[in-house]
Design an enzyme around this catalytic site. Structure first.
Site, PDB file in Angstrom:
ATOM      1  N   LYS A  41       2.319  -3.559   6.822  1.00 43.88           N
ATOM      2  CA  LYS A  41       2.619  -3.728   5.380  1.00 43.88           C
ATOM      3  C   LYS A  41       4.123  -3.547   5.142  1.00 43.88           C
ATOM      4  O   LYS A  41       4.734  -4.304   4.378  1.00 43.88           O
ATOM      5  CB  LYS A  41       1.829  -2.717   4.541  1.00 43.88           C
ATOM      6  CG  LYS A  41       0.367  -3.016   4.433  1.00 43.88           C
ATOM      7  CD  LYS A  41       0.108  -4.207   3.525  1.00 43.88           C
ATOM      8  CE  LYS A  41      -1.352  -4.591   3.473  1.00 43.88           C
ATOM      9  NZ  LYS A  41      -1.610  -5.871   2.817  1.00 43.88           N
ATOM     10  N   SER A  75       0.833  -1.198   0.000  1.00 38.28           N
ATOM     11  CA  SER A  75       0.000   0.000   0.000  1.00 38.28           C
ATOM     12  C   SER A  75       0.869   1.248   0.000  1.00 38.28           C
ATOM     13  O   SER A  75       1.976   1.252   0.564  1.00 38.28           O
ATOM     14  CB  SER A  75      -0.853  -0.030   1.274  1.00 38.28           C
ATOM     15  OG  SER A  75      -1.419   1.222   1.517  1.00 38.28           O
ATOM     16  N   TYR A 100      -1.394  -0.306  10.621  1.00 39.74           N
ATOM     17  CA  TYR A 100      -1.636  -0.937   9.311  1.00 39.74           C
ATOM     18  C   TYR A 100      -0.413  -0.761   8.404  1.00 39.74           C
ATOM     19  O   TYR A 100       0.106  -1.718   7.828  1.00 39.74           O
ATOM     20  CB  TYR A 100      -2.890  -0.316   8.665  1.00 39.74           C
ATOM     21  CG  TYR A 100      -3.061  -0.692   7.206  1.00 39.74           C
ATOM     22  CD1 TYR A 100      -3.252  -2.013   6.834  1.00 39.74           C
ATOM     23  CD2 TYR A 100      -3.017   0.274   6.193  1.00 39.74           C
ATOM     24  CE1 TYR A 100      -3.396  -2.371   5.494  1.00 39.74           C
ATOM     25  CE2 TYR A 100      -3.162  -0.064   4.864  1.00 39.74           C
ATOM     26  CZ  TYR A 100      -3.353  -1.395   4.515  1.00 39.74           C
ATOM     27  OH  TYR A 100      -3.484  -1.734   3.186  1.00 39.74           O
TER      28      TYR A 100
HETATM   29  N1  NAD Z   1      -8.651  -1.377  -0.860  1.00 43.41           N
HETATM   30  C1  NAD Z   1      -7.660  -0.546  -0.565  1.00 43.41           C
HETATM   31  O1  NAD Z   1      -7.885   0.645  -0.385  1.00 43.41           O
HETATM   32  C2  NAD Z   1      -6.238  -1.049  -0.451  1.00 43.41           C
HETATM   33  C3  NAD Z   1      -5.175  -0.155  -0.630  1.00 43.41           C
HETATM   34  C4  NAD Z   1      -3.872  -0.625  -0.516  1.00 43.41           C
HETATM   35  C5  NAD Z   1      -3.641  -1.970  -0.219  1.00 43.41           C
HETATM   36  N2  NAD Z   1      -4.692  -2.810  -0.042  1.00 43.41           N
HETATM   37  C6  NAD Z   1      -4.417  -4.212   0.302  1.00 43.41           C
HETATM   38  O2  NAD Z   1      -4.953  -5.054  -0.696  1.00 43.41           O
HETATM   39  C7  NAD Z   1      -5.427  -6.274  -0.132  1.00 43.41           C
HETATM   40  C8  NAD Z   1      -6.845  -6.507  -0.582  1.00 43.41           C
HETATM   41  O3  NAD Z   1      -7.644  -5.399  -0.189  1.00 43.41           O
HETATM   42  P1  NAD Z   1      -9.217  -5.344  -0.455  1.00 43.41           P
HETATM   43  O4  NAD Z   1      -9.587  -3.924  -0.583  1.00 43.41           O
HETATM   44  O5  NAD Z   1      -9.607  -6.287  -1.507  1.00 43.41           O
HETATM   45  O6  NAD Z   1      -9.726  -5.843   0.980  1.00 43.41           O
HETATM   46  P2  NAD Z   1     -10.882  -6.855   1.344  1.00 43.41           P
HETATM   47  O7  NAD Z   1     -11.078  -6.775   2.818  1.00 43.41           O
HETATM   48  O8  NAD Z   1     -12.064  -6.633   0.474  1.00 43.41           O
HETATM   49  O9  NAD Z   1     -10.236  -8.265   0.954  1.00 43.41           O
HETATM   50  C9  NAD Z   1      -9.375  -8.969   1.803  1.00 43.41           C
HETATM   51  C10 NAD Z   1      -9.842 -10.408   1.814  1.00 43.41           C
HETATM   52  O10 NAD Z   1      -8.989 -11.158   2.691  1.00 43.41           O
HETATM   53  C11 NAD Z   1      -9.810 -12.005   3.474  1.00 43.41           C
HETATM   54  N3  NAD Z   1      -9.088 -12.306   4.714  1.00 43.41           N
HETATM   55  C12 NAD Z   1      -8.808 -11.461   5.733  1.00 43.41           C
HETATM   56  N4  NAD Z   1      -8.122 -12.116   6.696  1.00 43.41           N
HETATM   57  C13 NAD Z   1      -7.946 -13.382   6.260  1.00 43.41           C
HETATM   58  C14 NAD Z   1      -7.323 -14.530   6.809  1.00 43.41           C
HETATM   59  N5  NAD Z   1      -6.736 -14.495   8.017  1.00 43.41           N
HETATM   60  N6  NAD Z   1      -7.326 -15.673   6.093  1.00 43.41           N
HETATM   61  C15 NAD Z   1      -7.938 -15.718   4.875  1.00 43.41           C
HETATM   62  N7  NAD Z   1      -8.553 -14.668   4.312  1.00 43.41           N
HETATM   63  C16 NAD Z   1      -8.556 -13.515   4.988  1.00 43.41           C
HETATM   64  C17 NAD Z   1     -11.095 -11.207   3.705  1.00 43.41           C
HETATM   65  O11 NAD Z   1     -12.188 -12.035   4.059  1.00 43.41           O
HETATM   66  C18 NAD Z   1     -11.285 -10.562   2.334  1.00 43.41           C
HETATM   67  O12 NAD Z   1     -12.008 -11.399   1.461  1.00 43.41           O
HETATM   68  C19 NAD Z   1      -5.268  -6.132   1.383  1.00 43.41           C
HETATM   69  O13 NAD Z   1      -4.083  -6.803   1.762  1.00 43.41           O
HETATM   70  C20 NAD Z   1      -5.120  -4.638   1.583  1.00 43.41           C
HETATM   71  O14 NAD Z   1      -4.337  -4.321   2.707  1.00 43.41           O
HETATM   72  C21 NAD Z   1      -5.982  -2.390  -0.169  1.00 43.41           C
END
Ligand code: NAD
Length: 347
Positions: free
Chosen positions: A161, A133, A157
């Protein structure tokens, strides 16, 4: 056809990327514990991917912190072949929540990633795309932000990361053969243009676009704009928004590069390089939806920056990838999803 393991594939970015990878002909195992998602997302991914896709997707309900669940996932490829690469989305992502419950963030994000890497070693898989991120940059002094900017996160957070990024660098340095991409996303928004899959945050949305669209659809009364006195043209904060379909394409491009090139540790920003203020997003959403989005300007939040915009040149150079979709298209697709699914996957 590559055998891929997608952690967190039922989530917002994971579901859109899984769809794109199925459409590209790959075979997927998704592991997700549905902590922040619904099985319905993957049902709809299959519906969109069309006939035959169901033979190339296996879903394992499991936790990345469980070695047994990971073993099950590594053994589950629909073809019976070994997993060749992992895309690691699973994790927690709410900055505010991470401040209140840092141990949960270290547990899922760091410990979960460590379990995954150990399972990859055990199963002879050394190709990984990791969801990082722009939060790892903290409050950078220069804009746009290049990959060489200091890593100085300012919340748990971001720390988690940055720690995973470091763990990946240590691992790549310790053992030959790893192919790793650390992708630093800026602000993913939007939805699949069909409106069938999209972002379905549980509780109060942490991100701007889901909040704006829930106000537009009548689920919330007004948007709070944190700070109207930032040193920006209209006084509201500026961010680099990226359509989730462009982001999904970025993953496909990163995976292709890792598989085609010699082992490497690749670190790339995925952003558009263009900033939009909160008030610009509100106006763009109003014109996409035809609805008024009432808002109130309130105090700034601790830890927010006036402006965060990516320098996206390295990803263009290394992957031949750049964003294609505009803010108007992000708002159009978010609205299409929100209107058709006012309560997300829940109805
Ligand atoms: N959406 C954003 O703004 C953003 C920005 C930068 C980075 N990210 C990173 O991208 C990744 C995906 O983000 P997203 O927006 O799709 O989030 P999201 O919460 O929609 O998806 C994350 C998924 O991981 C699953 N999960 C969480 N803990 C788990 C575990 N212990 N075991 C198995 N599954 C698990 C959740 O159920 C969910 O389906 C994350 O790592 C997040 O930190 C997201």
């Amino acid at each position: 056809m590559t055998q891929l393991l997608i952690t967190g594939g039922a989530g917002f970015i994971g579901s859109h990327t899984s769809l794109l990878l199925l459409e590209a002909g790959h075979s997927l195992v998704v592991i997700d514990n549905y902590d922040n998602s619904s099985p319905e997302a993957l049902r709809r991914v299959l519906e969109l991917a069309g006939p035959g896709a169901a033979d190339r997707l296996v879903v394992v309900e499991g936790d990345i912190r469980s070695a047994a669940d990971l073993d099950k996932a590594f053994a589950a490829a629909p073809s019976g072949q070994p997993i060749e690469a992992v895309i690691h989305f699973a994790g927690l992502k709410a900055v505010g929540e991470s401040v209140g419950d840092p141990l949960r963030y270290w547990d899922v994000n760091l410990s979960g990633s460590r379990h995954l890497l150990k399972a990859m070693q055990a199963h002879g898989c050394r190709t990984l795309v990791f969801s990082s991120s722009c939060t790892v940059y903290g409050l950078p002094e220069t804009m746009p932000i290049g990959e060489g900017a200091a890593i100085q996160p300012i919340n748990p957070y971001g720390h988690s990361k940055a720690a995973v990024e470091q763990m990946l660098a240590d691992l790549a340095a310790s053992e030959a053969g790893w192919r790793i991409a650390r992708l630093r996303y800026f602000n993913p928004v939007g939805a699949h243009p069909s409106g069938r899959i999209g972002e379905d945050p549980s509780g109060i949305p942490n991100n701007l676009l889901p909040f704006v669209s829930q106000v537009a659809v009548g689920r919330r009364t007004e948007l709070q704009v944190f700070g109207g006195d930032w040193p920006t043209p209209d006084g509201s904060g500026i961010r680099d928004y990226i359509h989730v379909m462009d982001l999904a394409e970025g993953h496909r491009a990163a995976l292709d590069a890792l598989l085609a090139e010699p082992p490497q540790l690749l670190t790339l920003n995925l952003g558009s390089g263009q900033g939009h203020s909160v008030l610009e997003v509100v106006r763009a959403f109003e014109s996409a939806s035809g609805r008024t989005v009432p808002y109130a300007i309130v105090a700034r939040r601790d830890g927010d920056a006036a402006c965060t915009v990516a320098d996206p040149h390295l990803a263009a150079e290394r992957l031949g990838w750049r964003t294609r979709l505009s803010l108007a298209e992000m708002c159009r697709d978010s609205w299409c999803w929100q209107q058709a699914n006012p309560h997300g996957y829940g109805g």
